[in-house]
Design an enzyme around this catalytic site. Structure first.
Site, short mmCIF file in Angstrom:
data_model
loop_
_atom_site.label_atom_id
_atom_site.label_comp_id
_atom_site.label_asym_id
_atom_site.label_seq_id
_atom_site.Cartn_x
_atom_site.Cartn_y
_atom_site.Cartn_z
N ASP A 73 -7.94 -0.74 -13.85
CA ASP A 73 -8.12 -2.02 -13.17
C ASP A 73 -7.55 -3.11 -14.08
O ASP A 73 -7.83 -3.13 -15.29
CB ASP A 73 -9.64 -2.22 -12.97
CG ASP A 73 -9.95 -3.35 -12.01
OD1 ASP A 73 -9.37 -4.45 -12.16
OD2 ASP A 73 -10.79 -3.15 -11.11
N LEU A 78 -5.05 -4.68 -20.90
CA LEU A 78 -4.18 -3.51 -21.06
C LEU A 78 -3.75 -3.37 -22.52
O LEU A 78 -3.41 -4.37 -23.16
CB LEU A 78 -2.94 -3.67 -20.19
CG LEU A 78 -3.14 -3.42 -18.70
CD1 LEU A 78 -2.08 -4.14 -17.89
CD2 LEU A 78 -3.09 -1.92 -18.42
N ASN A 116 -5.06 -11.41 -17.93
CA ASN A 116 -4.79 -10.25 -18.80
C ASN A 116 -3.30 -9.93 -18.83
O ASN A 116 -2.75 -9.62 -19.90
CB ASN A 116 -5.57 -9.03 -18.31
CG ASN A 116 -7.05 -9.12 -18.65
OD1 ASN A 116 -7.45 -9.85 -19.57
ND2 ASN A 116 -7.88 -8.40 -17.91
N ARG A 123 2.18 -11.57 -25.53
CA ARG A 123 2.26 -10.72 -26.73
C ARG A 123 3.59 -10.00 -26.82
O ARG A 123 4.16 -9.83 -27.87
CB ARG A 123 1.15 -9.65 -26.68
CG ARG A 123 -0.24 -10.15 -27.01
CD ARG A 123 -1.17 -8.99 -27.41
NE ARG A 123 -1.29 -7.94 -26.42
CZ ARG A 123 -2.12 -7.95 -25.38
NH1 ARG A 123 -2.90 -8.99 -25.18
NH2 ARG A 123 -2.18 -6.94 -24.54
N TYR A 162 -9.51 -14.57 -1.68
CA TYR A 162 -8.09 -14.23 -1.88
C TYR A 162 -7.28 -15.50 -2.11
O TYR A 162 -6.55 -15.61 -3.11
CB TYR A 162 -7.60 -13.48 -0.64
CG TYR A 162 -6.21 -12.91 -0.75
CD1 TYR A 162 -5.97 -11.76 -1.51
CD2 TYR A 162 -5.14 -13.50 -0.09
CE1 TYR A 162 -4.69 -11.22 -1.59
CE2 TYR A 162 -3.86 -12.96 -0.16
CZ TYR A 162 -3.64 -11.82 -0.91
OH TYR A 162 -2.37 -11.29 -1.00
N HIS A 198 -0.55 1.57 4.67
CA HIS A 198 -1.56 2.55 5.02
C HIS A 198 -1.89 2.41 6.52
O HIS A 198 -2.02 1.29 7.02
CB HIS A 198 -2.82 2.33 4.19
CG HIS A 198 -3.75 3.48 4.24
ND1 HIS A 198 -4.60 3.68 5.31
CD2 HIS A 198 -3.96 4.50 3.38
CE1 HIS A 198 -5.29 4.77 5.10
NE2 HIS A 198 -4.92 5.29 3.94
N ARG A 203 -3.68 -4.67 8.72
CA ARG A 203 -2.82 -5.80 9.09
C ARG A 203 -2.14 -5.52 10.43
O ARG A 203 -2.08 -4.40 10.92
CB ARG A 203 -1.83 -6.12 7.98
CG ARG A 203 -2.49 -7.03 6.97
CD ARG A 203 -1.67 -7.28 5.76
NE ARG A 203 -1.60 -6.08 4.93
CZ ARG A 203 -1.06 -6.06 3.72
NH1 ARG A 203 -0.56 -7.15 3.21
NH2 ARG A 203 -1.04 -4.95 3.02
N1 UDP Z 1 -4.37 -9.51 14.09
C1 UDP Z 1 -4.57 -9.06 15.40
N2 UDP Z 1 -4.88 -7.76 15.57
C2 UDP Z 1 -4.99 -6.88 14.53
C3 UDP Z 1 -4.77 -7.34 13.22
C4 UDP Z 1 -4.48 -8.67 13.04
O1 UDP Z 1 -4.45 -9.83 16.36
O2 UDP Z 1 -5.27 -5.70 14.80
C5 UDP Z 1 -3.98 -10.92 13.90
C6 UDP Z 1 -4.78 -11.67 12.85
O3 UDP Z 1 -5.94 -12.24 13.40
C7 UDP Z 1 -3.77 -12.71 12.41
C8 UDP Z 1 -2.43 -12.00 12.56
O4 UDP Z 1 -2.65 -10.93 13.45
O5 UDP Z 1 -3.78 -13.81 13.29
C9 UDP Z 1 -1.89 -11.45 11.25
O6 UDP Z 1 -2.91 -10.73 10.65
P1 UDP Z 1 -2.69 -9.87 9.34
O7 UDP Z 1 -4.01 -9.35 8.93
O8 UDP Z 1 -1.58 -8.92 9.53
O9 UDP Z 1 -2.15 -10.92 8.26
P2 UDP Z 1 -2.61 -12.37 7.82
O10 UDP Z 1 -3.69 -12.88 8.72
O11 UDP Z 1 -3.09 -12.21 6.44
O12 UDP Z 1 -1.38 -13.15 7.98
#
Ligand code: UDP
Length: 337
Positions: A73, A78, A116, A123, A162, A198, A203
């Site tokens: 992690d 490191l 880190n 360094r 995040y 994955h 996403r």
């Molecule tokens: N989103 C969606 N269906 C999904 C996953 C995401 O409609 O199954 C929407 C999410 O609410 C966002 C957009 O797609 O408005 C992009 O989401 P993602 O998680 O890919 O990236 P981020 O929000 O971080 O840009």
């Protein structure tokens, strides 16, 4: 300082091996960086705790004598004996469901982990690139996000661990450059997709493709009118390598400025996969940005970079990859009959 890896990838005759540490090298973007930089003849030290990265992503490199893996992690300092010329900090869960699982750890990865790695860079006299994010703009009030825009982040919401972590990391990078002269580079990465995501990443591009191939409903969060601009992974990796080789110490947006609504994306995926899956509307997560589109003027000016792969072409690659990955050719054929 000349960057020999950059010269090589841009037509120079000279080739000199350098050592590059990639934190988060087992992840989606990190493993593509490992592959590219290893392929250019460099020595790669990959550091990953495999929280969201996978051993499978690095399996093709494990036997390569120029590749070594440290399972750790980045929140733990490191200890690297050998010289290091460059560091890419790609270490952090990046999809909202993953980074929200352990929000304090996400924040610490972005702050303690970045510190880190900056200390290591200091360094070693190494150049270091931070994978920052379009999320530092939060829910942007302007349609085209330029680097000078300070953003609109809610500090007390589900995305804050995040967003604020990445914002603090940018400040750390800026201060290490100002105070200690560390050669820092900061890429603000916009939504990126491609092979090796994955299937359960969470996403939108991977979700829709996996849902379409598996005959499940495509889940749109909200009414689908929110927008994103999707960059194919090869363009992103090219932009990151160019940024590392450049002299730019201020943040640079890297992303594809072609903007789509999420509803558009769902329909494109439906059409391309020939799926019978329907669209299902579910609730919109809190603080979900309404729009996102990078201004890439700075990347064009300082990196001579622009994305080459359209969403149309990139989705074809990704769908083909997921077909192999998920169900194999025979079942795929059955799906579309
Ligand atoms: N989103 C969606 N269906 C999904 C996953 C995401 O409609 O199954 C929407 C999410 O609410 C966002 C957009 O797609 O408005 C992009 O989401 P993602 O998680 O890919 O990236 P981020 O929000 O971080 O840009």
């Amino acid at each position: 300082m000349k960057d020999l890896a950059f010269e090589e990838s841009h037509g120079s005759q000279r080739r000199e091996r350098i050592t590059i540490l990639i934190a988060g090298g087992g992840g989606f973007l990190g493993s593509h960086l490992c592959e590219k930089l290893l392929g250019e003849g460099n020595r790669i030290i990959c550091v990953d705790n495999f929280q969201t990265g996978s051993r499978r992503n690095v399996a093709p490199f494990i036997e390569n004598p120029d590749f070594s893996l440290i399972e750790q992690d980045v929140c733990i300092p490191l200890k690297i004996k050998e010289p290091v010329n460059q560091i890419y900090n790609m270490a952090c869960a990046a999809s909202p469901p993953s980074y929200q699982q352990n929000p304090i750890h996400t924040l610490m990865t972005n702050i303690i982990g970045a510190k880190n790695l900056l200390d290591l860079a200091r360094r070693k006299g190494a150049r270091i690139l931070q994978s920052s994010t379009s999320e530092i703009y939060g829910d942007p009030e302007i349609p085209l996000q330029v680097e000078s825009y300070n953003g609109n982040v809610n500090t007390c919401g589900p995305r804050a661990c995040y967003d604020e972590g990445k914002r603090a990391a940018e400040t750390l990078f800026w201060e290490y450059n100002e105070l200690y002269g560390v050669q820092t580079r900061v890429a603000r990465i916009f939504n990126t997709y491609g092979p090796r995501m994955h299937p359960k990443d969470g996403r939108v591009v991977s979700n829709f493709i996996v849902q379409a191939l598996e005959g499940e409903n495509l889940t749109i969060y909200g009414d689908g009118s929110q927008t994103r601009s999707f960059c194919f992974v090869s363009d992103m990796v090219d932009g990151l390598v160019r940024l590392m080789a450049s002299n730019e110490t201020m943040p640079v947006n890297i992303g594809n400025p072609d903007e789509f609504t999420i509803l558009d994306l769902a329909k494109i995926v439906q059409r391309k996969t020939l799926t019978r899956s329907r669209i299902e509307f579910t609730s919109l997560p809190k603080d979900d940005p309404r729009q996102r589109r990078p201004d890439i003027g700075r990347a064009a000016a300082v990196l001579d970079w622009a994305p080459k792969v359209s969403l149309d072409e990139g989705l074809d690659h990704m769908i083909a990859w997921f077909r192999e990955e998920l169900i194999g050719p025979r079942l795929t054929d059955a799906l579309v009959q």
